[in-house]
Design an enzyme around this catalytic site. Structure first.
Site, PDB file in Angstrom:
ATOM      1  N   ASP A  73     -24.649  23.666  39.229  1.00 10.06           N
ATOM      2  CA  ASP A  73     -23.163  24.039  39.424  1.00 10.06           C
ATOM      3  C   ASP A  73     -22.706  25.178  38.354  1.00 10.06           C
ATOM      4  OD1 ASP A  73     -23.363  20.905  40.223  1.00 10.06           O
ATOM      5  OD2 ASP A  73     -21.620  22.070  40.898  1.00 10.06           O
ATOM      6  N   ASN A 117     -25.333  20.431  35.906  1.00 10.86           N
ATOM      7  CA  ASN A 117     -25.456  19.918  37.273  1.00 10.86           C
ATOM      8  C   ASN A 117     -24.997  18.282  37.229  1.00 10.86           C
ATOM      9  OD1 ASN A 117     -26.520  20.149  40.127  1.00 10.86           O
ATOM     10  ND2 ASN A 117     -28.243  18.775  39.381  1.00 10.86           N
ATOM     11  N   ARG A 138     -11.617  21.861  40.972  1.00 11.14           N
ATOM     12  CA  ARG A 138     -12.758  21.463  40.023  1.00 11.14           C
ATOM     13  C   ARG A 138     -13.379  22.600  39.131  1.00 11.14           C
ATOM     14  NH1 ARG A 138     -17.073  18.427  43.313  1.00 11.14           N
ATOM     15  NH2 ARG A 138     -17.257  17.043  41.622  1.00 11.14           N
ATOM     16  N   ARG A 164     -18.122  19.365  49.143  1.00 11.76           N
ATOM     17  CA  ARG A 164     -18.649  19.326  47.731  1.00 11.76           C
ATOM     18  C   ARG A 164     -19.918  20.224  47.384  1.00 11.76           C
ATOM     19  NH1 ARG A 164     -22.790  17.386  48.868  1.00 11.76           N
ATOM     20  NH2 ARG A 164     -23.301  17.507  46.819  1.00 11.76           N
ATOM     21  N   GLN A 223     -24.211  10.691  46.298  1.00 11.72           N
ATOM     22  CA  GLN A 223     -24.516  11.732  46.888  1.00 11.72           C
ATOM     23  C   GLN A 223     -25.967  11.758  47.413  1.00 11.72           C
ATOM     24  OE1 GLN A 223     -22.775  11.993  44.180  1.00 11.72           O
ATOM     25  NE2 GLN A 223     -21.291  13.766  43.980  1.00 11.72           N
TER      26      GLN A 223
END
Ligand code: MRU
Length: 364
Positions: A252, A262, A102, A57, A211
């Site tokens: 992202d 993000n 994704r 990820r 995370q």
């Protein structure tokens, strides 16, 4: 396929994607910090699973993983295809399958399209399919290596923004695990630490996938940078107590006006940062900028399964049947972003201009 022992050579605790004789091994990020396990993602289906389920990820890491996944599939197809036409059809389908895993991080489509674009360029050459597949593999490897080089540059530029004694808040994991090594936001923190800055690093949990508490905390501890863990809800209080000097996160997808998608919660931090006059920095490679998007409005936001919100450590934490929302990302408008730290330098408003110039300098 998951295996329990690390590959024999070239291992590093935070090297999330490892290539060994054409085999792609991923650190299984679902298992950290409990165990360090590796996941064999050489086969296309396994790579698609690994990206979707977040074995791997982070925007750059899924970009590089996707590129390698496509190149591995090209190798397999080159040995089986009955015609060049079939090879290209199947490769296109594999590219689409990887890109559908994704939607938010643009690196995934950018990097897989680099590999697929190279394949298309080579279509009408004299090269055999096996040779083409080898070139695609080399291209994917250079994407992987390029991220590490770029993150080191991002770290060096970003460290210029950090005072000799500084308290930094970071969100999610934008470290080595998310970027193929070193990190974007954590690259800044690592570089500042190596320069001798005295750092206090606040790591928020980053609900729902944790995370921050699982991955960022683990990475920093491995590096000897002691983090302080907070829940996401504590950020405003810390800022009000003047305990945070700056915030740095990854990204992202960044639109050409600087609007930035993000991990969910980044927008909240940016609003809080503005309310407390704290600089909010985004650290990201240029491949996270989407040249096709003028603003952040059209950035696709991934909606993930409700169980990520309703279940913690295998235990349901809410009434059965509850309605759940689980957007995995949010968009921070450019006006809340103090600067974007890239491998091409520190970009500031007006972002259309600074981003335009940086993209023009991009070689890939
Ligand atoms: O859902 P994830 O864990 O893939 O989300 C990751 C993030 O939001 C990171 O901050 C982002 O990808 C930047 S990684 C350098």
């Amino acid at each position: 396929m998951a295996i329990n022992s690390p590959p024999q050579s070239g291992t590093s605790k935070a090297e999330p994607i490892q290539v060994h004789d054409g085999q792609i091994m991923l650190i299984d990020q679902r298992k950290i910090p409990e165990t360090l396990e590796y996941f064999d993602a050489t086969a296309l289906d396994d790579m698609c699973f690994a990206i979707k389920e977040m074995v791997v990820r982070g925007a750059p890491a899924i970009g590089a993983a996707g590129a390698l996944g496509l190149a591995c599939e090209a190798r397999r197809l080159a040995l089986q295809a009955t015609s060049r036409h079939q090879f290209y059809n199947d490769l296109e389908a594999a590219n689409a399958a990887l890109q559908s895993t994704r939607p938010t991080a643009v690196n995934l489509s950018w990097d897989t399209n680099l590999v697929f674009g190279l394949a298309q360029k080579l279509r009408d050459t004299d090269l055999t399919l096996v040779h083409i597949a080898q070139k695609l593999f080399d291209c994917a490897r250079s994407i992987l290596e390029g991220y590490v080089t770029n993150c080191r540059l991002i770290g060096e530029y970003g460290a210029e923004l950090v005072g000799e004694k500084a308290s930094i808040l970071t969100h999610c994991n934008a470290g080595a695990l998310a970027t193929c090594g070193w990190g974007t936001a954590l690259g800044v923190i690592r570089a500042a630490h190596l320069r001798g800055c005295q750092l206090t690093v606040f790591v928020d949990e980053t609900r729902p996938r944790q995370q921050g508490s699982r991955l960022t905390a683990w990475e920093l501890l491995v590096d000897g940078i002691e983090p302080t863990l907070i829940t996401d809800t504590m950020a405003g209080y810390l800022m009000s107590q003047r305990k945070v000097d700056l915030i740095v996160t990854g990204a992202d997808r960044i639109a050409v006006n600087g609007d930035t998608a993000n991990k969910i919660g980044t927008y909240t931090l940016a609003v809080l940062a503005q309310a407390h006059s704290i600089p909010m920095y985004i650290a990201a490679p240029l491949s996270t900028i989407d040249p096709a998007l003028r603003t952040g409005e059209a950035i696709p936001i991934e909606q993930r399964d409700a169980s990520e919100v309703t279940i913690i450590n295998g235990k349901k934490i809410c009434p059965p049947g509850i309605k759940v929302l689980n957007p995995a990302f949010d968009v921070t408008p450019n006006r809340l972003i103090t600067a974007i730290i890239t491998e091409a330098g520190i970009l500031r408003a007006p972002y259309e201009e600074s981003i335009g110039q940086a993209l023009a300098s991009r070689t890939l």
